[in-house]
Design a protein around this motif. Sequence first.
Motif, PDB file in Angstrom:
ATOM      1  N   TYR A  58      -2.666 -41.525   9.636  1.00  0.00           N
ATOM      2  CA  TYR A  58      -3.442 -41.283   8.494  1.00  0.00           C
ATOM      3  C   TYR A  58      -2.872 -42.688   7.373  1.00  0.00           C
ATOM      4  O   TYR A  58      -2.918 -43.395   7.976  1.00  0.00           O
ATOM      5  CB  TYR A  58      -2.973 -39.723   7.832  1.00  0.00           C
ATOM      6  CG  TYR A  58      -0.853 -40.455   7.831  1.00  0.00           C
ATOM      7  CD1 TYR A  58      -0.509 -41.060   7.310  1.00  0.00           C
ATOM      8  CD2 TYR A  58      -0.513 -40.000   8.707  1.00  0.00           C
ATOM      9  CE1 TYR A  58       0.722 -41.118   7.315  1.00  0.00           C
ATOM     10  CE2 TYR A  58       0.834 -39.041   9.077  1.00  0.00           C
ATOM     11  CZ  TYR A  58       1.764 -40.327   8.152  1.00  0.00           C
ATOM     12  OH  TYR A  58       2.983 -40.353   8.406  1.00  0.00           O
ATOM     13  N   ILE A 115      -2.428 -42.401   3.124  1.00  0.00           N
ATOM     14  CA  ILE A 115      -2.443 -42.139   1.365  1.00  0.00           C
ATOM     15  C   ILE A 115      -1.884 -43.103   1.423  1.00  0.00           C
ATOM     16  O   ILE A 115      -0.644 -42.885   1.824  1.00  0.00           O
ATOM     17  CB  ILE A 115      -1.935 -40.485   2.642  1.00  0.00           C
ATOM     18  CG1 ILE A 115      -2.389 -39.652   3.479  1.00  0.00           C
ATOM     19  CG2 ILE A 115      -1.865 -39.492   1.333  1.00  0.00           C
ATOM     20  CD1 ILE A 115      -2.198 -38.340   4.218  1.00  0.00           C
ATOM     21  N   SER A 147      -4.042 -38.569  -2.026  1.00  0.00           N
ATOM     22  CA  SER A 147      -5.331 -39.563  -1.853  1.00  0.00           C
ATOM     23  C   SER A 147      -5.646 -40.101  -1.012  1.00  0.00           C
ATOM     24  O   SER A 147      -4.517 -40.945  -0.460  1.00  0.00           O
ATOM     25  CB  SER A 147      -6.758 -39.696  -3.402  1.00  0.00           C
ATOM     26  OG  SER A 147      -5.668 -40.791  -3.279  1.00  0.00           O
ATOM     27  N   VAL A 158      -6.956 -40.343   3.994  1.00  0.00           N
ATOM     28  CA  VAL A 158      -7.763 -40.270   5.117  1.00  0.00           C
ATOM     29  C   VAL A 158      -6.587 -39.518   5.704  1.00  0.00           C
ATOM     30  O   VAL A 158      -5.948 -40.386   5.853  1.00  0.00           O
ATOM     31  CB  VAL A 158      -8.882 -40.422   5.616  1.00  0.00           C
ATOM     32  CG1 VAL A 158      -8.185 -42.034   6.169  1.00  0.00           C
ATOM     33  CG2 VAL A 158      -9.433 -39.754   6.391  1.00  0.00           C
ATOM     34  N   ARG A 197      -6.709 -38.314  10.636  1.00  0.00           N
ATOM     35  CA  ARG A 197      -7.147 -38.168  11.301  1.00  0.00           C
ATOM     36  C   ARG A 197      -6.385 -37.111  12.637  1.00  0.00           C
ATOM     37  O   ARG A 197      -5.317 -37.974  12.898  1.00  0.00           O
ATOM     38  CB  ARG A 197      -7.876 -39.233  11.928  1.00  0.00           C
ATOM     39  CG  ARG A 197      -8.879 -39.973  11.165  1.00  0.00           C
ATOM     40  CD  ARG A 197      -9.687 -40.945  11.060  1.00  0.00           C
ATOM     41  NE  ARG A 197     -10.799 -41.772  10.521  1.00  0.00           N
ATOM     42  CZ  ARG A 197      -9.965 -42.253   9.653  1.00  0.00           C
ATOM     43  NH1 ARG A 197      -8.345 -43.273   9.270  1.00  0.00           N
ATOM     44  NH2 ARG A 197     -11.308 -42.719   8.914  1.00  0.00           N
ATOM     45  N   GLN A 238     -11.680 -35.831  10.873  1.00  0.00           N
ATOM     46  CA  GLN A 238     -11.090 -35.930  10.024  1.00  0.00           C
ATOM     47  C   GLN A 238     -11.086 -35.479   8.495  1.00  0.00           C
ATOM     48  O   GLN A 238     -12.112 -34.287   8.331  1.00  0.00           O
ATOM     49  CB  GLN A 238     -12.454 -37.673   9.747  1.00  0.00           C
ATOM     50  CG  GLN A 238     -11.958 -38.478   8.346  1.00  0.00           C
ATOM     51  CD  GLN A 238     -12.572 -38.985   8.336  1.00  0.00           C
ATOM     52  OE1 GLN A 238     -12.843 -40.263   9.520  1.00  0.00           O
ATOM     53  NE2 GLN A 238     -14.213 -39.554   7.463  1.00  0.00           N
ATOM     54  N   ALA A 294     -10.426 -34.859   5.097  1.00  0.00           N
ATOM     55  CA  ALA A 294     -10.064 -35.915   3.428  1.00  0.00           C
ATOM     56  C   ALA A 294      -9.513 -35.733   2.279  1.00  0.00           C
ATOM     57  O   ALA A 294      -9.401 -33.705   2.406  1.00  0.00           O
ATOM     58  CB  ALA A 294     -11.735 -35.561   2.501  1.00  0.00           C
ATOM     59  N   THR A 343      -8.042 -35.128  -1.078  1.00  0.00           N
ATOM     60  CA  THR A 343      -8.561 -35.240  -2.513  1.00  0.00           C
ATOM     61  C   THR A 343      -7.469 -34.810  -3.546  1.00  0.00           C
ATOM     62  O   THR A 343      -7.209 -33.502  -3.587  1.00  0.00           O
ATOM     63  CB  THR A 343      -9.884 -34.593  -2.013  1.00  0.00           C
ATOM     64  OG1 THR A 343     -11.120 -34.700  -0.481  1.00  0.00           O
ATOM     65  CG2 THR A 343     -10.950 -34.467  -3.759  1.00  0.00           C
TER      66      THR A 343
END
Length: 380
Positions: free
Chosen positions: A121, A123, A159, A161, A163, A168, A170, A172
């Motif tokens: 990740y 973030i 915010s 991503v 994995r 994946q 998102a 947000t």
Amino acid sequence: MSDDRPVPLDEYPVHQVPLSMKHVATGDRNAYDRCIFHLFDHQGRALLILGLGVYPNTGVIDAYATLRTGDTLHAVRASDALGDDRSNLSVGPLRITVEEPLRRLRLTCAADPDDADSLAYDIEWSADFPALWEPHHIQRRGGRLTLEGRRFVQAGGCSGVIRAGGAQIAVTAGEWTATRDRSWGVRPIPGEEAGRLGEDFPTEGFHWIWCPVRFDDRFLMVITQEDADGYRTLNDATLVRPGHRDRQLGWPQADISYRSGTRHPESAVIHLVDPETRKPLELGVRTLTSLPLAVGAGYPPADDWQHGTWRGRDWVDRRTYDLADSQLRSSGAYPHAAYGVVDHAARFTLDGRVGHGIFEHGTFGRHDPSGFADFGSTAP
């Protein structure tokens, strides 16, 4: 020649005792300094919990990340020898970067180069509210101080991503909530026998609620800790509203609805009081998804790895757990969850507002107010 030389933080006027910042003021082996982050989407599809800890008197630094999606839990754990640069918050593939203290942090986990499905990740965590001190936390066993911690909690957004498992996710802004907790002091780590005090003062029961909740315009923090007969040893309910003085909302009382045959909370109502009107307030709780801290994250009573334990240099462990596997369950809950703390991503309601946060709950052994008679008791 001694290798006890000044460290980078000694350049700054931050000393509290006449020691290098390499050292803590206590010789207690259980001295610690660590953090935990909770990030989750508002539908409860994903819950990411990660943290990092330093144990200066055992010479260990370690970190972890656990992600729940569906019934799969992805875990990354890393441990190493503690170095001199306390501003380097990284262990193996896990890193926390303080970009702006108390406002912005970057959380990263590098993928396993040999496994494209491994957890990774990147973030950015951002604060929406000022950090709030939690009550000074003290526990004793007999006459011995076993835990003394100072903590602050903070809520915000995130915010980026994630994995994992070939997918994946998102992260947000506006669709996820993020909280964090920073603590330091003395807290038991494995490797020390309880001895006579453990025999003379056994744990009969433990009941714990730790509950940071983010609303659009306010932040609420609720904490309670009780022993077997319901005697409360930790208590707080503080409401933070930017531009206003913080308000304490009385003596929180929780009515928890557990899944039948378990101690897994499905919903709850926490009763509070408005100090201005003296009218009751109800904090409604509906859990969305759950992650037991004893599975993957290194909290007791985990039997595969716990914080502060020496695993050698450059130790990294990645694994996945199937939380639906009946062989991993105990008393209708997750492995060890009957005797450990579980973090629940949750939806909250308060005075017509809807918010999101963490309902962290641990209840094991006897707890008279809940009707639990012993360690084997569950909800009817």
